[in-house]
Design a protein around this motif. Structure first.
Motif, PDB file in Angstrom:
ATOM      1  N   ILE A  91       0.829  -1.218   0.000  1.00  0.00           N
ATOM      2  CA  ILE A  91       0.000   0.000   0.000  1.00  0.00           C
ATOM      3  C   ILE A  91       0.862   1.266   0.000  1.00  0.00           C
ATOM      4  O   ILE A  91       0.370   2.365   0.202  1.00  0.00           O
ATOM      5  N   GLY A  92       2.165   1.069  -0.208  1.00  0.00           N
ATOM      6  CA  GLY A  92       3.030   2.226  -0.436  1.00  0.00           C
ATOM      7  C   GLY A  92       3.589   2.878   0.819  1.00  0.00           C
ATOM      8  O   GLY A  92       4.052   4.014   0.778  1.00  0.00           O
ATOM      9  N   ILE A  93       3.549   2.193   1.947  1.00  0.00           N
ATOM     10  CA  ILE A  93       4.182   2.730   3.164  1.00  0.00           C
ATOM     11  C   ILE A  93       5.671   2.362   3.105  1.00  0.00           C
ATOM     12  O   ILE A  93       6.020   1.186   3.007  1.00  0.00           O
ATOM     13  N   ARG A  94       6.510   3.383   3.144  1.00  0.00           N
ATOM     14  CA  ARG A  94       7.943   3.155   2.928  1.00  0.00           C
ATOM     15  C   ARG A  94       8.733   3.170   4.227  1.00  0.00           C
ATOM     16  O   ARG A  94       8.364   3.834   5.194  1.00  0.00           O
ATOM     17  N   GLN A  95       9.849   2.467   4.164  1.00  0.00           N
ATOM     18  CA  GLN A  95      10.815   2.551   5.270  1.00  0.00           C
ATOM     19  C   GLN A  95      11.581   3.856   5.147  1.00  0.00           C
ATOM     20  O   GLN A  95      11.696   4.422   4.063  1.00  0.00           O
TER      21      GLN A  95
END
Ligand code: C5P
Ligand code: C5P
Ligand code: ZN
Length: 454
Positions: free
Chosen positions: A222-226
């Motif tokens: 869902i596009g949550i990045r580190q």
């Protein structure tokens, strides 16, 4: 008489004594109760000792009487054993919220004033009102809220209700508490976000709970990045990202056919302890209560009590280590229940954990397992091996209570018939019964529950 008046009476009685034994329960509510009592006595200059028990049965009471205490203050337990306390001629004050059996003079319990002890006031809350009658102790509201949340008193409405809100307001007024709507998943302060999913037990996310890889995959998708190598914590995320994650979880629940997972279950009021450092295990009331359960339910109540009393050094570190074990045990316990499944009777469903789940946490596992159980129309009964018998835990839900379910009564009566003892609340109760009586106990309990909800 009002609840406050009775609290004042009990406080006056306590002040007449110079040496006190505080006896409390081995869970978050019991620990915070004991800490509130301890601080209030300390501030009054009254000497005291504290001791914790798994349950208050005759044997335990005899042991207490043998010590010949000048005064015993029972917190978060005692109401189920009023007659035995009288019979032993114990000089006692009882601060409890369990369903009362019998009559006792110095006994403060919300049920006696038409206040619901399973949703509106916990053991720590009762103790908070007593402490307020003893002196200027409004700052202890944060501990009282940790106890209420530990007993899941916010679960029914997604927020604390009844007298618990008075405590909340006292906490706000004293600058020790804040409350707001937020995600209910565990670990917002302390864990990298994928851990919230990996350890999500309410709701139990099939295919994600228990798996680090699947949890990370879910977020990446869902596009949550580190940030570089590091995953951020929930409290580090932007509002938009938080919203995105909540929607995705709800979507996931829907597509997995999970009825138990809805907006009401994911979002609710959360309670922040303003005196605690951000990002620690004690900043959020729910995380704090789990930290406490991780100590007391593993024979380390002393560590939990020290944390409640303010230790943020060695004891706090020990508690954090115990917390990791506890979280692992809960996930393992849930997986066991999932594999083993429940056995259905007419009016209940049960599982027997044998020696695979510790008797002191089998109730927590039973409660959490309702998030993946398909049949919510039957209460959950759980067994775990215990020294010299069997520990029983039971959990219902509010729909069943509306139909008449009262687990505290049913369990207490059924346990008595087979030679055991038990009690608790309408929604959650427990007992200790002889090992060979399991089947008879189930038969009796099934009938009793049947007659309650018919
Ligand atoms: O002994 P005590 O009163 O502290 O424990 C209350 C128990 O009731 C807790 O174990 C809590 O998890 C359980 N409970 C529950 N569901 C609710 C409310 C309470 O399982 N909605
Ligand atoms: O142990 P468990 O979490 O299942 O306990 C559920 C509720 O039943 C708690 O409020 C606990 O204090 C109560 N209980 C009781 N007597 C027992 C065991 C549990 O009153 N023997
Ligand atoms: Zn309690």
């Amino acid at each position: 008489m009002t609840f406050e008046k009775k609290a004042a009476q009990c406080a006056e009685y306590i002040k007449k004594h110079t040496s006190i034994l505080v006896v409390s329960h081995i869970d978050a509510d019991g620990l915070t109760s004991a800490a509130i009592m301890g601080k209030a006595l300390e501030r009054k200059g009254i000497e005291y000792n504290t001791s914790f028990v798994k349950q208050l049965d005759i044997q335990t009471l005899n042991g207490i009487a043998d010590q010949n205490p000048e005064l015993v203050i029972f917190t978060d337990l005692g109401s189920g054993m009023l007659d035995a306390i009288s019979a032993l001629k114990l000089n006692a004050v009882i601060m409890d919220h369990h369903q009362p059996h019998g009559i006792y003079e110095h006994h403060l319990n919300p049920h006696l004033f038409g206040i619901n002890g399973s949703t509106e006031l916990s053991g720590s809350g009762v103790t908070f009102f007593l402490a307020s009658a003893l002196g200027d102790n409004g700052d202890l509201a944060d501990l009282a809220i940790v106890g209420a949340v530990g007993d899941l008193q916010h679960a029914k409405h997604g927020q604390l209700m009844g007298m618990n809100r008075q405590i909340l307001e006292a906490g706000v007024k004293n600058g020790v508490l804040r409350y707001e709507k937020d995600l209910l998943l565990f670990g917002k302060q302390t864990r990298p976000i994928f851990k919230l999913l990996q350890y999500s037990t309410d709701p139990y996310l099939p295919g994600i709970t228990g798996s680090e890889d699947a949890s990370i995959e879910f977020l990446k998708k869902i596009g949550i990045r580190q940030h570089g190598e590091k995953w951020r914590r929930w409290i580090d995320l932007e509002a938009k990202e938080k919203q995105q994650i909540v929607s995705a979880i709800m979507q996931y629940c829907l597509s997995s056919g999970l009825q138990a997972c809805n907006a009401q279950r994911l979002i609710g009021e959360v309670y922040t302890l303003l005196r605690e450092r951000e990002g620690t295990d004690v900043r959020d009331a729910s995380e704090f209560s789990t930290l406490l359960n991780a100590t007391a339910r593993y024979d380390h109540a002393d560590i939990g009590l020290a944390v409640c009393m303010g230790d943020r050094g060695a004891k706090f570190d020990e508690a954090s280590t115990l917390l990791n074990e506890h979280r692992k045990n809960l996930v393992e316990g849930l997986n066991l229940v999932k594999e083993q499944g429940m056995t259905r009777m007419e009016n209940l469903q049960y599982f027997d954990a044998g020696n695979k789940i510790r008797e002191t946490i089998v109730g927590i596992v039973a409660g959490m397992s309702s998030s993946f159980i398909n049949n919510r129309s039957l209460p959950i009964i759980a067994f775990a091996d215990s020294n010299g018998g069997v520990k029983v835990s039971s959990r219902g839900n509010h729909e069943l209570i509306r139909k008449g379910l009262n687990l505290g009564e049913a369990i207490s009566e059924a346990a008595k018939i087979v030679g055991g003892t038990g009690g608790g609340h309408d929604i959650a109760a427990g007992a200790f019964i002889p090992g060979e009586s399991k089947n008879e106990f189930l038969r009796i309990l099934d009938k009793k529950i049947g007659s309650q909800i018919s």
